[in-house]
Design a protein around this motif. Structure first.
Motif, PDB file in Angstrom:
ATOM      1  N   ASP A  32       0.827  -1.209   0.000  1.00 54.40           N
ATOM      2  CA  ASP A  32       0.000   0.000   0.000  1.00 54.40           C
ATOM      3  C   ASP A  32       0.862   1.260   0.000  1.00 54.40           C
ATOM      4  O   ASP A  32       0.528   2.243  -0.662  1.00 54.40           O
ATOM      5  N   SER A  86      -0.009   0.700  -4.525  1.00 46.17           N
ATOM      6  CA  SER A  86      -1.412   1.057  -4.358  1.00 46.17           C
ATOM      7  C   SER A  86      -2.117  -0.104  -3.668  1.00 46.17           C
ATOM      8  O   SER A  86      -1.688  -1.254  -3.783  1.00 46.17           O
ATOM      9  N   SER A  87      -3.198   0.194  -2.986  1.00 44.28           N
ATOM     10  CA  SER A  87      -3.944  -0.881  -2.329  1.00 44.28           C
ATOM     11  C   SER A  87      -4.579  -1.829  -3.354  1.00 44.28           C
ATOM     12  O   SER A  87      -4.979  -2.934  -3.013  1.00 44.28           O
ATOM     13  N   HIS A  88      -4.644  -1.404  -4.588  1.00 44.62           N
ATOM     14  CA  HIS A  88      -5.170  -2.256  -5.665  1.00 44.62           C
ATOM     15  C   HIS A  88      -4.325  -3.524  -5.830  1.00 44.62           C
ATOM     16  O   HIS A  88      -4.833  -4.561  -6.255  1.00 44.62           O
ATOM     17  N   TYR A  89      -3.048  -3.448  -5.487  1.00 45.29           N
ATOM     18  CA  TYR A  89      -2.136  -4.582  -5.668  1.00 45.29           C
ATOM     19  C   TYR A  89      -2.039  -5.477  -4.433  1.00 45.29           C
ATOM     20  O   TYR A  89      -1.412  -6.518  -4.484  1.00 45.29           O
ATOM     21  N   GLY A 104      -4.576  -6.910  -2.689  1.00 44.22           N
ATOM     22  CA  GLY A 104      -5.817  -7.627  -2.420  1.00 44.22           C
ATOM     23  C   GLY A 104      -5.656  -9.111  -2.166  1.00 44.22           C
ATOM     24  O   GLY A 104      -6.441  -9.712  -1.451  1.00 44.22           O
ATOM     25  N   TRP A 116      -2.790   1.261 -14.224  1.00 46.18           N
ATOM     26  CA  TRP A 116      -4.127   0.709 -14.379  1.00 46.18           C
ATOM     27  C   TRP A 116      -4.039  -0.667 -15.011  1.00 46.18           C
ATOM     28  O   TRP A 116      -3.141  -0.957 -15.771  1.00 46.18           O
ATOM     29  N   THR A 117      -5.017  -1.484 -14.692  1.00 46.31           N
ATOM     30  CA  THR A 117      -4.979  -2.861 -15.179  1.00 46.31           C
ATOM     31  C   THR A 117      -6.203  -3.174 -16.021  1.00 46.31           C
ATOM     32  O   THR A 117      -7.259  -2.594 -15.845  1.00 46.31           O
TER      33      THR A 117
END
Length: 124
Positions: free
Chosen positions: A61, A65-68, A70, A104-105
């Protein structure tokens, strides 16, 4: 320009993907080292895994990013040294999406990384 711009963009994207993978691997390794501390090992595998996941997640984080962060998991494991002696380790695994356009993914591609560290034992 028709060749140079896409080539330059592709090189930047490959560099970014490698940066993300290396950062995830470093965070997984850091979390495994933190979770393998003798204080956590002596409290049991659930505490050890929980501390390793928490440290790995906060590292990801803070770095990306917290996106990674999870899909972070940790568990005790076993490895074998060069002499064939079994070693207790903490394994942290991270599964994160591959960045496609900047950070972005798109799609379902996944980066899978693992970090492990030898469990410490309390001195007697």
């Amino acid at each position: 320009m028709l060749i140079l711009v896409p080539l330059f963009t592709a090189i930047l994207q490959i560099g970014l993907t490698l940066y993300v993978r290396n950062t995830l691997a470093a965070c997984a390794q850091d979390g495994a080292r933190y979770g393998s501390d003798a204080d956590f090992v002596s409290q049991g595998s659930d505490v050890m895994a929980s501390e390793a996941v928490q440290r790995t997640t906060s590292c990801i984080d803070g770095s990306l990013s917290s996106h990674y962060s999870g899909h972070v998991s940790a568990a005790p494991g076993a490895d074998v040294d060069a002499a064939g002696v079994p070693i207790d380790v903490v394994e942290v695994r991270v599964a994160a999406p591959v960045p496609v356009l900047g950070l972005w993914t798109l799609g379902g591609d996944t980066l899978n990384v693992k970090g492990d560290a030898m469990q410490e034992r309390a001195q007697q």
